[in-house]
Scaffold this motif. Structure first.
Motif, short mmCIF file in Angstrom:
data_model
loop_
_atom_site.label_atom_id
_atom_site.label_comp_id
_atom_site.label_asym_id
_atom_site.label_seq_id
_atom_site.Cartn_x
_atom_site.Cartn_y
_atom_site.Cartn_z
N CYS A 1 0.80 -1.12 -0.29
CA CYS A 1 0.00 0.23 -0.17
C CYS A 1 0.56 1.34 -0.24
CB CYS A 1 -0.62 -0.09 1.16
SG CYS A 1 -2.01 1.72 1.45
N LYS B 1 -0.16 3.76 0.92
CA LYS B 1 -0.17 5.04 2.32
C LYS B 1 0.72 4.28 3.49
CE LYS B 1 -3.51 7.61 0.24
NZ LYS B 1 -5.13 8.06 -0.06
N CYS B 2 -0.04 3.28 3.81
CA CYS B 2 0.62 3.02 4.95
C CYS B 2 1.37 1.62 4.21
CB CYS B 2 -0.99 1.83 5.54
SG CYS B 2 -1.30 0.41 4.56
N THR C 1 1.72 -4.61 3.63
CA THR C 1 1.50 -6.19 2.05
C THR C 1 0.49 -6.54 2.36
OG1 THR C 1 4.02 -4.99 2.06
CG2 THR C 1 2.91 -7.47 1.03
N SER C 2 -0.14 -6.13 1.37
CA SER C 2 -1.16 -7.77 1.27
C SER C 2 -1.22 -8.14 -0.03
CB SER C 2 -2.34 -6.72 0.54
OG SER C 2 -3.10 -5.90 1.33
N ASP D 1 2.71 -3.34 -8.66
CA ASP D 1 2.43 -1.51 -8.28
C ASP D 1 1.46 -1.63 -9.40
OD1 ASP D 1 3.04 1.18 -8.68
OD2 ASP D 1 4.21 0.66 -7.59
#
Length: 322
Positions: free
Chosen positions: A239, A241-242, A245-246, A274
């Motif tokens: 992500c 922003k945060c 990792t997903s 990405d």
């Protein structure tokens, strides 16, 4: 040169025989269609011409994937851009995905044409030290379909290797279609006298991709093509922003890491998803140049350095052998 598979019939004529794929012993063989596909069976006289032509190319790297849609052409393009970022190196990409040439679009060369010169076909240049050749440059429109059987594909690949004015190159990157068929057999055979540094194999984490990649690895072993290593694309999503990792494509069987451990192969790296990679491909731009701070860019650079180190070691070993 392709070898006869271990599961071939007892009286198999062999993949180099004129009767390959057509004799009575070939009936029911799972490899019959490959042997009869039109790939060169006897030593082709063009092999010697290609060997002489490729003498001015230091390193030849094949990019392979058993499964389509895993980011093979994207990797080939990013590898080429990264190698060419060293202005002292001459780099070229040969797109042998005859029926699905995507390299012209990814490299920002859509609509370009190939020109004939006294020394052969002139490749199309992205930069002064980065050249590209693809069947896509020979089509009237990007939407035109290439509907060719094996012999015509093989003839096109032979022409690319023998008749293109590549000049002095440090790296030739060969972007191949998915699978283990005509184009792969032709490239390996035609470059058999010229020497291939090795293959980079691209996969994604899912088992459905790894199944096909294992076949690709088996192909490399059969034709004695060295494997530089494996790259796992789409390996999680970071992500922006945060920074968490997903796993968009969960590695249910351990992903490329487990496969490489089981098969004793180098895992060159795991490139996270990405969205900007796809966007830059559509725009014909270098993702590494446009988004250098991305975690994917950082992983790419590590992978590409490993490939450069492998090629340098390979070149030094050959020099010592001589």
């Amino acid at each position: 040169m392709a070898e006869v598979p271990n599961d071939a019939p007892e009286h198999c004529p062999g993949s180099t025989s004129e009767k390959a794929g057509t004799s009575a012993a070939c009936e029911g063989c799972p490899n019959q269609s490959v042997c009869a596909s039109g790939a060169p069976k006897a030593p082709d006289p063009a092999i010697e011409g290609i060997r002489l032509k490729m003498a001015s190319v230091k390193h030849k790297i094949l990019v392979l994937s058993g499964k389509g849609g895993v980011g093979k052409s994207t990797f080939s393009a990013n590898l080429a851009h990264a190698l060419a970022s060293d202005g002292t190196k001459e780099v070229a990409v040969l797109d042998v995905d005859i029926c699905g040439p995507s390299i012209p679009k990814i490299m920002g060369l859509e609509g370009e044409q190939v020109h004939q010169s006294g020394s052969g076909w002139s490749p199309v240049y992205v930069e002064d030290n980065l050249a590209v050749m693809s069947v896509g440059f020979l089509l009237g429109s990007p939407d035109d379909a290439v509907i060719w059987r094996g012999p015509k594909k093989n003839g096109m690949i032979k022409q690319f290797l023998r008749d293109v004015d590549w000049g002095e190159l440090d790296y030739l990157i060969v972007d191949t279609p998915p699978g283990t068929s005509d184009e792969h057999l032709s490239v390996v055979q035609y470059l058999s006298g010229a020497g291939i540094d090795g293959a980079v194999i691209i996969t994604t984490p899912q088992e459905v991709s790894l199944q096909d990649v294992r076949k690709e690895i088996r192909f490399c072993q059969k034709v004695k093509l060295p494997i530089i290593g494996v790259v796992e694309n789409m390996s999680g999503f970071v992500c922006p922003k945060c920074k968490n990792t997903s796993q968009i494509f969960p590695p249910t069987t351990g992903g490329a890491q487990r496969m490489c451990e089981d098969l004793s192969l180098p895992l060159l790296g795991q490139v996270p998803l990405d969205p900007r990679i796809g966007r830059n491909c559509d725009q014909g731009k270098s993702f590494l140049n446009e988004v250098p701070e991305s975690p994917a860019s950082m992983t790419y650079r590590t992978i590409i350095q490993s490939i450069k180190n492998y090629c340098s070691s390979n070149f030094a070993a050959d020099a010592n052998a001589d």
